[in-house]
Design a protein around this motif. Structure first.
Motif, short mmCIF file in Angstrom:
data_model
loop_
_atom_site.label_atom_id
_atom_site.label_comp_id
_atom_site.label_asym_id
_atom_site.label_seq_id
_atom_site.Cartn_x
_atom_site.Cartn_y
_atom_site.Cartn_z
N ILE A 173 0.86 -1.18 0.00
CA ILE A 173 0.00 0.00 0.00
C ILE A 173 0.90 1.23 0.00
O ILE A 173 2.11 1.13 0.16
N SER A 174 0.30 2.41 -0.17
CA SER A 174 1.11 3.63 -0.21
C SER A 174 1.45 4.11 1.20
O SER A 174 0.77 3.77 2.17
N SER A 175 2.48 4.92 1.31
CA SER A 175 2.87 5.49 2.60
C SER A 175 1.75 6.40 3.14
O SER A 175 1.54 6.47 4.36
N ASP A 176 1.05 7.08 2.23
CA ASP A 176 -0.07 7.93 2.66
C ASP A 176 -1.18 7.08 3.32
O ASP A 176 -1.80 7.50 4.30
N THR A 177 -1.41 5.89 2.76
CA THR A 177 -2.44 5.00 3.34
C THR A 177 -2.00 4.51 4.71
O THR A 177 -2.81 4.45 5.64
N VAL A 178 -0.72 4.19 4.84
CA VAL A 178 -0.19 3.79 6.15
C VAL A 178 -0.37 4.92 7.16
O VAL A 178 -0.81 4.70 8.29
N ASP A 179 -0.05 6.14 6.73
CA ASP A 179 -0.19 7.29 7.62
C ASP A 179 -1.64 7.50 8.03
O ASP A 179 -1.94 7.84 9.18
N SER A 180 -2.57 7.23 7.11
CA SER A 180 -3.99 7.35 7.42
C SER A 180 -4.41 6.32 8.46
O SER A 180 -5.14 6.63 9.42
N ARG A 182 -2.42 4.95 10.63
CA ARG A 182 -1.77 5.33 11.89
C ARG A 182 -2.60 6.40 12.61
O ARG A 182 -2.82 6.32 13.83
N ARG A 183 -3.07 7.40 11.86
CA ARG A 183 -3.90 8.45 12.47
C ARG A 183 -5.20 7.88 13.02
O ARG A 183 -5.66 8.28 14.10
N ASN A 184 -5.81 6.95 12.28
CA ASN A 184 -7.05 6.32 12.75
C ASN A 184 -6.82 5.56 14.05
O ASN A 184 -7.64 5.61 14.98
N LEU A 185 -5.71 4.83 14.12
CA LEU A 185 -5.38 4.08 15.33
C LEU A 185 -5.13 5.00 16.51
O LEU A 185 -5.59 4.73 17.62
N ASN A 193 0.95 9.66 20.71
CA ASN A 193 2.16 9.37 19.95
C ASN A 193 2.32 7.86 19.80
O ASN A 193 1.50 7.08 20.33
N THR A 194 3.38 7.45 19.12
CA THR A 194 3.57 6.02 18.84
C THR A 194 3.78 5.21 20.10
O THR A 194 3.23 4.11 20.25
N ALA A 195 4.56 5.75 21.04
CA ALA A 195 4.82 5.02 22.29
C ALA A 195 3.51 4.77 23.05
O ALA A 195 3.27 3.67 23.55
N MET A 196 2.67 5.80 23.11
CA MET A 196 1.39 5.67 23.80
C MET A 196 0.47 4.73 23.03
O MET A 196 -0.31 3.97 23.62
N LEU A 197 0.56 4.76 21.70
CA LEU A 197 -0.24 3.87 20.86
C LEU A 197 0.07 2.41 21.17
O LEU A 197 -0.85 1.59 21.35
N ILE A 198 1.35 2.08 21.27
CA ILE A 198 1.76 0.70 21.56
C ILE A 198 1.32 0.30 22.96
O ILE A 198 0.83 -0.82 23.17
N LYS A 199 1.46 1.21 23.93
CA LYS A 199 1.02 0.91 25.30
C LYS A 199 -0.48 0.64 25.34
O LYS A 199 -0.95 -0.32 25.97
N CYS A 200 -1.25 1.47 24.65
CA CYS A 200 -2.71 1.28 24.62
C CYS A 200 -3.06 -0.04 23.94
O CYS A 200 -3.99 -0.75 24.36
N ALA A 201 -2.32 -0.39 22.88
CA ALA A 201 -2.57 -1.66 22.18
C ALA A 201 -2.32 -2.84 23.10
O ALA A 201 -3.07 -3.82 23.10
N ILE A 202 -1.26 -2.75 23.90
CA ILE A 202 -0.96 -3.82 24.85
C ILE A 202 -2.04 -3.90 25.92
O ILE A 202 -2.52 -4.98 26.27
#
Length: 210
Positions: A173-180, A182-185, A193-202
């Motif tokens: 997929i495109s990098s723009d789709t990945v970024d989309s 990421r924003r949705n997540l 941020n990414t660190a908080m995203l991973i913590k919330c996922a765990i």
């Protein structure tokens, strides 16, 4: 003395329970049945401290029978017996008022501990069923958050340290789709941020159910 009543539609299970528990000094076998209806009839006229209940009966679902027992006889403790590691089914039993559940392949020591624990007002769940409940809860939370399959794939790759460009190449997929994604997540998990995203996922067990 613990008055114990068995409900199971398999004669061999009933016979095995009798053999295991007949000579326990602090347990009195109050009776047994193979159907939910006869269990309810028995409890109308007799007292039982603990009902050892098969979670799957031919005439009534175990969770429904448990609910009726607790509704009409709130002081009677229900201990579920299951052949299957079914997280949803076990959760239904617990939500219906069961004080615990264990597998039918449990040994005598575990069975006795479970009976004594629920009789004393505690909750008992065998380790394997506790794990199944945790997994089921994680799946349920994933559904509540409406995390899509693609978003979970992106989340998994983010958690494993991949950049947007690397994720785009892996998923075609495109990098723009990945970024989309990421924003949705970030929005769905309320992460900054990414660190908080991973913590919330765990915390939501999204990575263990991938």
């Amino acid at each position: 003395m613990i008055r114990l009543y068995f409900v199971d539609d398999h004669p061999l299970i009933l016979e095995g329970l009798r053999a295991l528990l007949s000579y326990e000094k602090d347990i009195e076998l109050a009776g047994e049945t193979r159907t939910g209806e006869s269990c309810l009839n028995f409890l109308l006229h007799h007292q039982a401290d603990v009902v050892l209940l098969d979670t799957m009966l031919p005439d009534i679902a175990g969770a429904e029978l448990c609910h009726l027992i607790k509704k009409n006889h709130p002081d009677t403790m229900v201990l579920g017996l299951s052949y299957h590691k079914d997280g949803r089914g076990i959760q239904d039993m617990m939500d219906s008022g069961a004080s615990g559940c264990l597998m039918k392949n449990a040994d005598k020591e575990e069975l006795l501990k479970a009976i004594h624990d629920v009789y004393s007002g505690h909750t008992y769940l065998s380790a394997v069923l506790a794990a199944e409940l945790q997994t089921a809860a994680g799946v349920a939370r994933t559904r509540e958050l409406h995390i899509t399959k693609r978003e979970k794939e992106v989340l998994w790759l983010i958690a494993n340290g991949h950049t947007n460009h690397e994720i785009a190449e892996k998923l075609f997929i495109s990098s723009d789709t990945v970024d989309s994604h990421r924003r949705n997540l970030l929005g769905k998990l309320k992460a900054r941020n990414t660190a908080m995203l991973i913590k919330c996922a765990i915390d939501h067990k999204l990575l263990t159910t991938f």
